[in-house]
Design a protein around this motif. Structure first.
Motif, short mmCIF file in Angstrom:
data_model
loop_
_atom_site.label_atom_id
_atom_site.label_comp_id
_atom_site.label_asym_id
_atom_site.label_seq_id
_atom_site.Cartn_x
_atom_site.Cartn_y
_atom_site.Cartn_z
N MET A 75 9.63 -3.13 2.89
CA MET A 75 10.40 -2.01 2.19
C MET A 75 9.47 -0.77 2.62
O MET A 75 8.42 -0.74 2.00
N ILE A 76 9.95 0.08 3.47
CA ILE A 76 9.07 1.31 3.85
C ILE A 76 9.58 2.54 2.85
O ILE A 76 8.48 3.17 2.81
N GLU A 105 5.18 3.82 -1.31
CA GLU A 105 4.66 2.57 -1.81
C GLU A 105 5.59 1.56 -1.04
O GLU A 105 6.92 1.80 -0.79
N TYR A 106 4.95 0.73 -0.27
CA TYR A 106 5.61 0.00 0.58
C TYR A 106 5.03 -1.54 0.17
O TYR A 106 4.17 -1.57 -0.28
N ILE A 107 6.09 -2.44 0.41
CA ILE A 107 5.72 -4.10 0.36
C ILE A 107 6.30 -4.68 1.54
O ILE A 107 7.43 -4.53 1.90
N LYS A 108 5.25 -5.53 1.94
CA LYS A 108 5.69 -6.28 3.18
C LYS A 108 5.50 -7.85 3.11
O LYS A 108 4.26 -8.15 2.36
N GLY A 128 1.07 -1.15 -0.09
CA GLY A 128 0.08 0.07 0.00
C GLY A 128 0.96 1.15 0.13
O GLY A 128 2.00 1.10 -0.30
N VAL A 129 0.35 2.33 0.40
CA VAL A 129 0.98 3.76 0.61
C VAL A 129 0.83 4.21 2.12
O VAL A 129 -0.16 4.19 2.73
N SER A 130 1.94 4.61 2.61
CA SER A 130 2.16 5.17 3.95
C SER A 130 3.04 5.94 3.86
O SER A 130 4.32 5.92 3.28
#
Length: 372
Positions: free
Chosen positions: A231-232, A197-200, A191-193
């Motif tokens: 990845m933040i 854009e992050y991926i967890k 999502g987006v934070s």
């Protein structure tokens, strides 16, 4: 992957606040950009292009004077903390040209971390560095990697390494890994934070027998475990591990840590990497009831990092060969890695498109009155 370089328009963590002391000059290369950084007497961290505006001498190899000015070691041009040239010794009787100033590099200090933006200066105001609240949590102890870790590899390789624990066997077998790691199912969250854009990746397992390092840090032989890697931003990954006897996650029996991995690309084939480990203040390792767990992790973790460095360097070396008919085989566990590539390469494409628009602007030539 062979064409991947790095994202420029983002905030990269270049060090911790305590590493930038008043009066000390530091020279860094971030995304192929030479940068000089120092902390002023007023406590502000400032950053500029490292080249003297006169003859390109590296200002990071010059000196700060007692009055706070930066004096070039080649011809003595002096700059104030705004980057403006305020003295030229060879022509004291002439006005200083207005273009005699250094290019400012955006820099921010936040939560004990110093962040730098190596890309388009105008874009820096559109985004803030990601927050790192674990570094200021007074209920916890945080240990910091004692030095900058230099690895001769593109930083995407590090991001992929940090999103993936299937490499815990065989690379980390016997310390933090074993073959059972490879069998843990992987869930994805994205999502987006904070504008990024992050991926967890999320891995849940019960009845897991902990490898030696994790048993030392978190006490138990067999646990229920929740393990996430995210990845933040292009310069930061966050790893969280929660372990407890089966059915006791979320209770007082839970142990674990948060690892922050902070990094920046030096260029397309070199990176600098730092890490932090945060644990609850009252938690202790198995062998030493007087030492906070975070400090025990910091003592043992460098051997794990050295194994990753070894692998990253060898991966990077293989990019020196032509691909010919070679192509990477992607496994089911690689979904997050592929998504990270897509996110970062998408940012690169945006930067290239913006650069092309700037160079392709049509110059409007006024029509003379005689032609009208």
């Amino acid at each position: 992957m062979s064409k991947f370089e790095y994202v420029r328009n983002t905030w990269y963590p270049v060090g911790f606040s305590h590493e930038f002391k008043a009066g000390d000059l530091q020279g860094l290369k971030v995304a192929d950009k030479p940068i000089v950084i120092w902390r002023t007497a007023e406590g502000e961290v400032v950053a500029f292009d490292d080249r003297c505006c006169h003859k390109r001498f590296p200002l990071s190899e010059s000196k700060l004077l007692d009055d706070g000015r930066l004096e070039c070691a080649y011809h003595g041009l002096c700059y104030d903390s705004s980057g403006k040239c305020v003295e030229i010794p060879s022509q004291p009787d002439k006005a200083i040209p207005p273009q005699a100033r250094l290019h400012t590099v955006p820099i921010k200090e936040q939560d004990g971390v110093v962040w730098l933006w190596p890309g388009d200066v105008e874009q820096a105001s559109t985004l803030n560095p990601p927050r790192t609240p674990e570094l200021t949590d007074t209920s916890c102890v945080t240990a910091v990697s004692p030095e900058r870790i230099e690895a001769p590899a593109n930083y995407l390789l590090l991001i992929e390494n940090l999103l993936d624990i299937s490499h815990f066997y065989p690379l980390h077998d016997g310390n933090i890994g074993d073959k059972a790691n490879s069998l843990i199912p992987v869930e994805l969250d994205e999502g987006v934070s904070e504008g990024y854009e992050y991926i967890k990746t999320i891995r849940r397992v019960d009845g897991y027998e902990q490898p030696p390092f994790l048993r030392e840090w978190f006490l138990y032989d067999v646990v229920e475990r929740l393990h996430t890697h995210a990845m933040i931003s292009p310069g930061m990954c966050r790893v969280k591990m929660h372990v407890a006897p089966s059915g006791q996650l979320g209770t007082e029996a839970e142990r674990g840590y948060t690892l922050l991995h902070l990094f920046y690309p030096v260029d397309a084939r070199n990176l600098v990497w730092r890490w932090t480990c945060t644990t609850k203040k009252e938690h202790r390792p198995l062998s030493d009831p007087d030492t906070p767990t975070a400090l025990k992790v910091a003592e043992m973790f460098p051997s794990v990092v050295a194994q990753d460095q070894w692998a990253l360097e060898r991966q990077q070396n293989m990019f020196d060969y032509p691909d010919d008919d070679y192509s990477e085989v992607f496994l089911k566990s690689d979904k997050a890695l592929r998504r990270a590539r897509q996110i970062l390469m998408g940012l690169q494409r945006q930067e290239r498109a913006a650069a092309e628009q700037r160079t392709q602007k049509v110059q409007v030539i006024p029509v003379s009155a005689a032609q009208q």
